[in-house]
Design a protein around this motif. Structure first.
Motif, PDB file in Angstrom:
ATOM      1  N   ARG A   1      15.591  37.685 -71.172  1.00 59.68           N
ATOM      2  CA  ARG A   1      14.784  38.895 -71.313  1.00 59.68           C
ATOM      3  C   ARG A   1      14.240  39.398 -69.981  1.00 59.68           C
ATOM      4  N   LEU A   2      14.074  38.484 -69.025  1.00 62.62           N
ATOM      5  CA  LEU A   2      13.528  38.858 -67.718  1.00 62.62           C
ATOM      6  C   LEU A   2      14.617  39.283 -66.729  1.00 62.62           C
ATOM      7  N   GLY A   3      15.809  39.533 -67.235  1.00 67.61           N
ATOM      8  CA  GLY A   3      16.861  40.064 -66.380  1.00 67.61           C
ATOM      9  C   GLY A   3      18.030  39.146 -66.141  1.00 67.61           C
ATOM     10  N   GLY A   4      18.030  37.974 -66.744  1.00 69.23           N
ATOM     11  CA  GLY A   4      19.115  37.030 -66.506  1.00 69.23           C
ATOM     12  C   GLY A   4      20.259  37.119 -67.492  1.00 69.23           C
ATOM     13  N   ALA A   5      20.188  38.042 -68.459  1.00 67.69           N
ATOM     14  CA  ALA A   5      21.212  38.115 -69.500  1.00 67.69           C
ATOM     15  C   ALA A   5      22.582  38.452 -68.927  1.00 67.69           C
ATOM     16  N   ALA A   6      22.647  39.436 -68.033  1.00 66.37           N
ATOM     17  CA  ALA A   6      23.936  39.855 -67.473  1.00 66.37           C
ATOM     18  C   ALA A   6      24.575  38.717 -66.684  1.00 66.37           C
TER      19      ALA A   6
END
Length: 340
Positions: A180-185
């Protein structure tokens, strides 16, 4: 040809190699089991790495139609442990306890969804089952251990709850927070690397489990030779039978519940699969053999690959439309699946 086979099945060979090395090292490597937080650290890391690949958005699709997820969770947390408890009667206490622990372990973190997608099923059910059973194991496993193994060994219920919370729940929550803090990609783009690192962690835990199994065998007064071979064969048959019964039973239960075929597939796979990482940790902590957990894991790899490929071939032949049930010859029903 040999190199191609090694590359394709390196993890299966690695399981055997790691167990052989740990079992052979035996007493010389026993000090590793006494190092504080070593095993727990590996479990925490692997759970976090694998949790990074879980897509939380897919869960919302399943929550809208919760029957499939409820069936899979009930099958995984209640029915499979009960089947293992019955099957364990024919085994020695160490092997029987190990099989029961395998039944208590939560659903796999990745392969249930992978096999479901491979077979053309609804992976949202598999993902929901994975998350629910892993979070619920904080309560399910200690209670199950007290019910099933309380007379065989002293089970520190509070200690198990605390340990499972820190090595299962916390890393999964941190992994989802990372996404959720930007690590999904980054996680989605590096699934192969993350899967490789998780498998290496599992091999390390198999090594630890083999050391514990050697200690258990050295302390046992059971005769070796033909008896040990017979018990190993019985363990293989028991683990495979439980898994197949849960897989086909889940598909049949979902069919009776009126679920579509893609959701039947998901209930069968996610309801019957068990994660090796958590199961090994619990088995070592409880002083039972890790061999049944490894055997259960190997049996689900081979059996579910065969079943998933049959589903995939059937889907391809029917152009993506709902085909007749390709597991019919296994379950005794070769007719078409109810489309409702």
């Amino acid at each position: 040809m040999i190199w191609r086979s090694l590359r394709r099945h390196w993890f299966l060979f690695g399981l055997g190699f790691a167990f052989a090395i740990g079992f052979g090292a035996g007493p010389k490597a026993a000090w590793l089991l006494d190092l504080p937080y070593l095993r727990s650290g590996f479990v925490f890391t692997v759970m976090w790495i694998t949790g990074l690949t879980l897509r939380g958005d897919a869960i919302r699709r399943c929550v809208a139609q919760p029957l499939g997820g409820a069936m899979a969770c009930g099958l995984n947390m209640i029915i499979v442990p009960a089947l293992c408890y019955v099957a364990a009667i024919v085994l020695t206490p160490e092997l029987g306890g190990g099989l029961y622990v395998a039944g208590l372990a939560p659903c796999t973190l990745a392969s249930a969804a992978i096999w479901t997608r491979r077979a053309g099923g609804d992976d949202s059910i598999a993902l929901l089952t994975t998350i629910v059973t892993n979070l619920a194991c904080v309560a399910v496993v200690p209670i199950g251990l007290w019910i099933g193994l309380g007379r065989q060994a002293e089970i520190p219920i509070v200690g198990q709850i605390q340990k499972l919370f820190w090595v299962v729940v916390v890393p999964l929550l941190l992994a989802q927070a990372t996404r959720r803090l930007g690590g999904a990609a980054a996680a989605d783009n590096n699934r192969g690397l993350l899967a490789f690192l998780a498998q290496i962690g599992i091999l390390v835990m198999v090594f630890f489990g083999a050391i514990a199994s050697r200690q258990l065998m050295d302390q046992s007064d059971q005769p070796m030779g033909w008896f040990a071979g017979a018990m190993l064969l019985m363990t293989i048959l028991a683990a495979a039978t439980v898994h197949v019964a849960a897989l086909l039973g889940g598909i049949r239960l979902a069919r009776l519940g009126g679920l579509s075929q893609d959701r039947q597939i998901a209930v069968g796979f996610s309801g019957s699969q068990k994660t090796l990482m958590v199961g090994l940790q619990i088995a070592i902590d409880c002083g039972v053999s890790v061999v049944p957990m490894i055997i259960y894991h190997l049996s689900q790899l081979f059996i579910d690959t065969y079943v998933a490929d049959r589903w995939a071939i059937a889907h391809a032949k029917h152009g993506g439309n709902q085909p007749p049930d390709p597991t019919g010859s296994l379950s005794g029903n070769s007719g078409p699946t109810d489309a409702t």
